[in-house]
Design an enzyme around this catalytic site. Structure first.
Site, PDB file in Angstrom:
ATOM      1  N   ASP A 110      -8.913 -32.505  38.070  1.00 24.47           N
ATOM      2  CA  ASP A 110      -7.453 -32.582  37.959  1.00 24.47           C
ATOM      3  C   ASP A 110      -6.847 -31.645  38.992  1.00 24.47           C
ATOM      4  O   ASP A 110      -7.498 -30.676  39.418  1.00 24.47           O
ATOM      5  CB  ASP A 110      -6.994 -32.193  36.550  1.00 24.47           C
ATOM      6  CG  ASP A 110      -5.485 -32.350  36.376  1.00 24.47           C
ATOM      7  OD1 ASP A 110      -4.994 -33.476  36.531  1.00 24.47           O
ATOM      8  OD2 ASP A 110      -4.816 -31.339  36.117  1.00 24.47           O
ATOM      9  N   GLU A 170      -3.014 -29.633  40.370  1.00 22.81           N
ATOM     10  CA  GLU A 170      -1.606 -29.282  40.186  1.00 22.81           C
ATOM     11  C   GLU A 170      -1.004 -29.147  41.577  1.00 22.81           C
ATOM     12  O   GLU A 170      -1.682 -28.731  42.522  1.00 22.81           O
ATOM     13  CB  GLU A 170      -1.459 -27.978  39.396  1.00 22.81           C
ATOM     14  CG  GLU A 170      -2.041 -28.013  37.996  1.00 22.81           C
ATOM     15  CD  GLU A 170      -1.411 -29.055  37.091  1.00 22.81           C
ATOM     16  OE1 GLU A 170      -0.259 -29.469  37.356  1.00 22.81           O
ATOM     17  OE2 GLU A 170      -2.073 -29.463  36.122  1.00 22.81           O
ATOM     18  N   HIS A 226       3.539 -26.495  35.416  1.00 25.86           N
ATOM     19  CA  HIS A 226       2.251 -25.789  35.429  1.00 25.86           C
ATOM     20  C   HIS A 226       2.367 -24.269  35.394  1.00 25.86           C
ATOM     21  O   HIS A 226       1.355 -23.568  35.220  1.00 25.86           O
ATOM     22  CB  HIS A 226       1.407 -26.210  36.628  1.00 25.86           C
ATOM     23  CG  HIS A 226       2.136 -26.201  37.943  1.00 25.86           C
ATOM     24  ND1 HIS A 226       2.743 -25.080  38.470  1.00 25.86           N
ATOM     25  CD2 HIS A 226       2.330 -27.200  38.853  1.00 25.86           C
ATOM     26  CE1 HIS A 226       3.274 -25.370  39.639  1.00 25.86           C
ATOM     27  NE2 HIS A 226       3.052 -26.661  39.891  1.00 25.86           N
ATOM     28  N   HIS A 275       0.446 -27.519  31.747  1.00 26.36           N
ATOM     29  CA  HIS A 275      -0.600 -28.162  32.529  1.00 26.36           C
ATOM     30  C   HIS A 275      -1.414 -27.091  33.256  1.00 26.36           C
ATOM     31  O   HIS A 275      -0.883 -26.090  33.741  1.00 26.36           O
ATOM     32  CB  HIS A 275       0.011 -29.106  33.569  1.00 26.36           C
ATOM     33  CG  HIS A 275       0.605 -30.333  32.964  1.00 26.36           C
ATOM     34  ND1 HIS A 275       0.479 -31.577  33.535  1.00 26.36           N
ATOM     35  CD2 HIS A 275       1.325 -30.525  31.833  1.00 26.36           C
ATOM     36  CE1 HIS A 275       1.109 -32.472  32.793  1.00 26.36           C
ATOM     37  NE2 HIS A 275       1.627 -31.844  31.750  1.00 26.36           N
ATOM     38  N   ASP A 308      -7.053 -29.186  31.864  1.00 30.50           N
ATOM     39  CA  ASP A 308      -6.833 -30.625  31.763  1.00 30.50           C
ATOM     40  C   ASP A 308      -8.100 -31.402  32.092  1.00 30.50           C
ATOM     41  O   ASP A 308      -8.361 -32.466  31.511  1.00 30.50           O
ATOM     42  CB  ASP A 308      -5.691 -31.056  32.688  1.00 30.50           C
ATOM     43  CG  ASP A 308      -4.324 -30.632  32.146  1.00 30.50           C
ATOM     44  OD1 ASP A 308      -4.283 -30.005  31.069  1.00 30.50           O
ATOM     45  OD2 ASP A 308      -3.307 -30.922  32.806  1.00 30.50           O
TER      46      ASP A 308
END
Length: 228
Positions: free
Chosen positions: A7, A9, A57, A151, A156
């Protein structure tokens, strides 16, 4: 079978407009089981952080200012993911777009989209018409996400790894028919069984006392069906 669940960000939604990746988290899985090997890094994006992105985030420019640039960690990242493992992400096109943009700025070749596995597409096929966000899937499959207040790429990825197991057969995947297993898996199972120590079978016949007690009980049954 080795797979990487990952994942990212970012500072926004579109790398073509100047948005950058600021965090990546990767989980290694072999035969759908996490190995404990991970890759995680924050990156200095060399630009501002929009308030909307920071609200998602929680990564501020102040926090990221002393973090390495992507090009400083690119070799380590590429070594971790390898050249053949499938790369699994939720809305994978988004994550691939940012990773490949960063690789391009380093003068490195992009990740092949043939390696991409999109769990959003998998979820839409399995649960048509339902909500298929990561939060919704965690709720559907009973995966604890109480510690997810914002997040975070590694967190995640860890949640997505559990969701991916459910989307690909669930925790009972090991009970699939042998015909669905790769030859190497079958050989491993046979080897495990051969390595088990021999145990003398335990006696299981009824004793004389037990047989007598059973006969006495049958005498008490009125009009038994087995006499018809």
């Amino acid at each position: 079978m080795r797979e990487i669940i990952f994942d990212t960000e970012t500072t926004g939604l579109d790398p073509k407009s100047g948005d950058r990746m600021v965090e990546i988290g990767c989980i290694e899985m072999v035969n759908r089981v996490p190995t404990g090997n991970t890759f995680h890094a924050y990156f200095n994006p060399d630009r501002d952080m929009p308030a909307a992105a920071e609200a998602v985030h929680g990564l501020s420019i102040s926090f990221l200012s002393d973090k390495p640039r992507f090009h400083e960690k690119a070799a380590e990242f590429l070594e971790f993911i390898g050249e053949e493992a499938k790369l699994v992400a939720h809305n994978a096109g988004f994550d691939f777009g940012f990773v490949n943009s960063e690789l391009d700025m380093c003068g490195l070749p992009p990740l092949s989209r043939e390696r991409m596995v999109d769990t959003v597409a998998m979820a839409r096929t399995r649960h048509p018409g339902a909500k298929n966000s990561l939060d919704a899937l965690c709720t559907r499959y009973g995966i604890d996400r109480s510690h997810r207040t914002r997040h975070g790429a590694l967190l995640d990825a860890e949640l997505l790894a559990q969701v991916y197991v459910e989307l690909t057969g669930g925790r009972q995947i090991g009970l699939s028919l042998a015909a669905d297993l790769e030859t190497s898996d079958v050989v491993t199972l046979v080897a495990i069984r051969r390595d088990r120590p021999f145990r003398t079978p335990r006696p299981h016949a009824a004793s004389a006392e037990e047989l007598a007690a059973h006969s006495a009980f049958l005498e008490t049954v009125k009009s038994p069906l087995w006499n018809d």
